[in-house]
Structure formats: structure tokens, C-alpha cells
Design a protein around this motif. Sequence first.
Motif, mmCIF file in Angstrom:
data_model
loop_
_atom_site.group_PDB
_atom_site.id
_atom_site.type_symbol
_atom_site.label_atom_id
_atom_site.label_comp_id
_atom_site.label_asym_id
_atom_site.label_seq_id
_atom_site.Cartn_x
_atom_site.Cartn_y
_atom_site.Cartn_z
ATOM 1 N N ILE A 76 0.853 -1.192 0.000
ATOM 2 C CA ILE A 76 0.000 0.000 0.000
ATOM 3 C C ILE A 76 0.886 1.238 0.000
ATOM 4 C CG2 ILE A 76 -1.772 1.272 1.273
ATOM 5 C CD1 ILE A 76 -2.457 -1.560 2.541
ATOM 6 N N LYS A 77 0.620 2.131 -0.948
ATOM 7 C CA LYS A 77 1.349 3.405 -0.984
ATOM 8 C C LYS A 77 0.540 4.404 -0.172
ATOM 9 C CE LYS A 77 1.284 6.326 -4.460
ATOM 10 N NZ LYS A 77 1.521 7.071 -5.698
ATOM 11 N N ILE A 78 1.182 4.955 0.854
ATOM 12 C CA ILE A 78 0.543 5.953 1.715
ATOM 13 C C ILE A 78 1.168 7.307 1.408
ATOM 14 C CG2 ILE A 78 0.162 6.688 4.102
ATOM 15 C CD1 ILE A 78 0.488 3.733 4.950
ATOM 16 N N SER A 79 0.343 8.270 1.022
ATOM 17 C CA SER A 79 0.841 9.632 0.814
ATOM 18 C C SER A 79 0.825 10.353 2.155
ATOM 19 C CB SER A 79 -0.038 10.380 -0.190
ATOM 20 O OG SER A 79 0.030 9.750 -1.439
ATOM 21 N N VAL A 80 1.936 10.998 2.462
ATOM 22 C CA VAL A 80 2.095 11.689 3.741
ATOM 23 C C VAL A 80 2.449 13.142 3.445
ATOM 24 C CG1 VAL A 80 3.352 11.721 5.940
ATOM 25 C CG2 VAL A 80 2.970 9.541 4.757
ATOM 26 N N ASP A 81 1.664 14.088 4.000
ATOM 27 C CA ASP A 81 1.971 15.493 3.732
ATOM 28 C C ASP A 81 3.094 15.989 4.641
ATOM 29 O OD1 ASP A 81 0.841 16.251 6.201
ATOM 30 O OD2 ASP A 81 -1.009 17.043 5.307
ATOM 31 N N SER A 82 3.465 17.235 4.469
ATOM 32 C CA SER A 82 4.615 17.792 5.196
ATOM 33 C C SER A 82 4.357 17.952 6.698
ATOM 34 C CB SER A 82 5.019 19.140 4.589
ATOM 35 O OG SER A 82 3.945 20.051 4.702
ATOM 36 N N LYS A 83 3.109 17.771 7.112
ATOM 37 C CA LYS A 83 2.773 17.822 8.550
ATOM 38 C C LYS A 83 2.680 16.417 9.157
ATOM 39 C CE LYS A 83 1.778 22.332 8.729
ATOM 40 N NZ LYS A 83 3.012 22.939 8.256
ATOM 41 N N GLY A 84 2.834 15.380 8.298
ATOM 42 C CA GLY A 84 2.762 14.004 8.790
ATOM 43 C C GLY A 84 1.381 13.385 8.680
ATOM 44 N N ASN A 85 0.408 14.136 8.113
ATOM 45 C CA ASN A 85 -0.942 13.583 7.923
ATOM 46 C C ASN A 85 -0.936 12.579 6.780
ATOM 47 O OD1 ASN A 85 -2.283 15.368 9.860
ATOM 48 N ND2 ASN A 85 -1.786 16.979 8.394
ATOM 49 N N LEU A 86 -1.698 11.497 6.942
ATOM 50 C CA LEU A 86 -1.830 10.495 5.883
ATOM 51 C C LEU A 86 -2.971 10.957 4.985
ATOM 52 C CD1 LEU A 86 -1.503 7.241 8.038
ATOM 53 C CD2 LEU A 86 0.237 8.892 7.362
ATOM 54 N N THR A 87 -2.656 11.260 3.728
ATOM 55 C CA THR A 87 -3.636 11.934 2.875
ATOM 56 C C THR A 87 -4.222 11.063 1.770
ATOM 57 O OG1 THR A 87 -1.861 12.787 1.472
ATOM 58 C CG2 THR A 87 -2.599 14.198 3.299
ATOM 59 N N ASP A 88 -3.552 9.961 1.405
ATOM 60 C CA ASP A 88 -4.072 9.129 0.325
ATOM 61 C C ASP A 88 -3.482 7.728 0.446
ATOM 62 O OD1 ASP A 88 -5.624 8.660 -1.951
ATOM 63 O OD2 ASP A 88 -3.931 9.039 -3.291
ATOM 64 N N PHE A 89 -4.243 6.737 -0.034
ATOM 65 C CA PHE A 89 -3.820 5.341 0.054
ATOM 66 C C PHE A 89 -4.124 4.659 -1.273
ATOM 67 C CE2 PHE A 89 -5.711 6.848 4.006
ATOM 68 C CZ PHE A 89 -4.633 6.747 4.871
ATOM 69 N N ILE A 90 -3.143 3.964 -1.808
ATOM 70 C CA ILE A 90 -3.344 3.215 -3.046
ATOM 71 C C ILE A 90 -2.758 1.817 -2.849
ATOM 72 C CG2 ILE A 90 -2.749 3.040 -5.501
ATOM 73 C CD1 ILE A 90 -2.439 6.137 -5.451
ATOM 74 N N ILE A 91 -3.572 0.785 -3.161
ATOM 75 C CA ILE A 91 -3.049 -0.582 -3.147
ATOM 76 C C ILE A 91 -2.366 -0.782 -4.496
ATOM 77 C CG2 ILE A 91 -3.604 -3.037 -3.004
ATOM 78 C CD1 ILE A 91 -6.059 -2.255 -1.306
ATOM 79 N N LEU A 92 -1.044 -0.951 -4.471
ATOM 80 C CA LEU A 92 -0.279 -0.986 -5.709
ATOM 81 C C LEU A 92 -0.476 -2.276 -6.490
ATOM 82 C CD1 LEU A 92 2.996 0.703 -4.481
ATOM 83 C CD2 LEU A 92 1.168 1.719 -5.810
ATOM 84 N N ASN A 93 -0.677 -3.384 -5.791
ATOM 85 C CA ASN A 93 -0.907 -4.651 -6.487
ATOM 86 C C ASN A 93 -2.389 -5.013 -6.397
ATOM 87 O OD1 ASN A 93 -0.445 -4.939 -3.732
ATOM 88 N ND2 ASN A 93 0.310 -7.022 -3.911
ATOM 89 N N ASP A 94 -3.221 -4.039 -6.732
ATOM 90 C CA ASP A 94 -4.672 -4.117 -6.619
ATOM 91 C C ASP A 94 -5.271 -5.302 -7.372
ATOM 92 O OD1 ASP A 94 -7.483 -2.240 -7.514
ATOM 93 O OD2 ASP A 94 -6.914 -2.686 -5.472
ATOM 94 N N ALA A 95 -4.717 -5.613 -8.522
ATOM 95 C CA ALA A 95 -5.272 -6.691 -9.360
ATOM 96 C C ALA A 95 -5.164 -8.049 -8.666
ATOM 97 C CB ALA A 95 -4.547 -6.725 -10.689
ATOM 98 N N ASP A 96 -4.229 -8.169 -7.721
ATOM 99 C CA ASP A 96 -4.023 -9.441 -7.025
ATOM 100 C C ASP A 96 -5.153 -9.765 -6.045
ATOM 101 O OD1 ASP A 96 -1.684 -9.411 -8.378
ATOM 102 O OD2 ASP A 96 -0.404 -9.051 -6.646
ATOM 103 N N PHE A 97 -5.908 -8.757 -5.658
ATOM 104 C CA PHE A 97 -6.933 -8.975 -4.637
ATOM 105 C C PHE A 97 -8.139 -8.110 -4.930
ATOM 106 C CE2 PHE A 97 -8.828 -8.511 -0.406
ATOM 107 C CZ PHE A 97 -9.031 -9.854 -0.145
ATOM 108 N N THR A 98 -9.297 -8.738 -5.128
ATOM 109 C CA THR A 98 -10.446 -7.983 -5.637
ATOM 110 C C THR A 98 -11.634 -7.901 -4.683
ATOM 111 O OG1 THR A 98 -11.196 -9.984 -6.732
ATOM 112 C CG2 THR A 98 -9.872 -8.463 -8.054
ATOM 113 N N ASN A 99 -11.536 -8.451 -3.468
ATOM 114 C CA ASN A 99 -12.677 -8.444 -2.548
ATOM 115 C C ASN A 99 -12.971 -7.016 -2.078
ATOM 116 O OD1 ASN A 99 -13.955 -8.515 0.203
ATOM 117 N ND2 ASN A 99 -14.067 -10.692 -0.298
#
Length: 141
Positions: A76-99
Motif C-alpha cells: 500500500i502506498k501511503i501519501s504523507v503530507d509535510s505535517k505528517g498527515n496520511l492523505t491518500d492510500f493506493i493498493i499498488l498490487n490491486d489486481a491481485d486482490f479484488t474483494n
Amino acid sequence: SSNFQYRITEVSEEEKNSSLTNEVYDIFFQFEDEEIRRSFSRTEPIGGIKQLYTDFMRRFNAPELNSRNTKVNLVIKISVDSKGNLTDFIILNDADFTNADFKKEIFRVLKLLPKFNPAILNGVEVDSEYLFPLVINISIM
């Protein structure tokens, strides 16, 4: 209703060294410029990776699955802003798991995680990304 168990484990050395993980880390953390590389410190969970796994496990409620035994191996790629807040999440190997229910629960828990220490470049806190390898073993008893 069946007796349902799940276990979230830290990524093993073997999985850390898998081609997907290496390829992903290469994409995000390769700096051509040696000076940039020296003056950059990555974002990281406050309390370290073990605390991140603990926080995730404590909040995670696996939805029912049809298969008896499932191993979910995600990056999972977690985007972190300059204040340390977690702002976005992407499952990079999304095709491997579809539930869909499972993904929904993963995203619900990710949104509850505490702040990170932000990345620092040349002494300045900057937006960045963090890769969170996650292995979930599920068995229906």
C-alpha cells in the motif's frame, strides 16, 4: 456463521526482497542526485514499523470471505503530507486482490492510523510517500 480467524503478519525477509517490493521501492526512493540522497530522510510511522503493524492489527476487522484459507499480500502506498498527515492510500498490487469489502475495511483502518514523522529534504519537511507491505493470513475454522 463460521468461526473466523485472521492474522496480520509483518512482511518476511523473503517477501521484502520480492521483485514487486523491490521494484516499488526503486520507483519511489531512487534519487539520481547524490546530494539529494544525502539530504533526504524518509517519512516513517511515529513509533516505527512495529507500532504501525500493531495500530493496524488492533483496528482491523476482517470481513467474511468465501474461501477457507486466504493469504492476502499487499503493498500500500501511503501519501504523507509535510505535517505528517496520511492523505491518500493506493493498493499498488490491486489486481491481485479484488474483494471489495476487504478493501473497504483496509481503507477504513488506514484512515484511522496516527500521523507519521514527515520526510525531510534539506532540513525542510516535505510531502512524500511511504510503502506499507501488508500480509494477512485468513482461515475459516
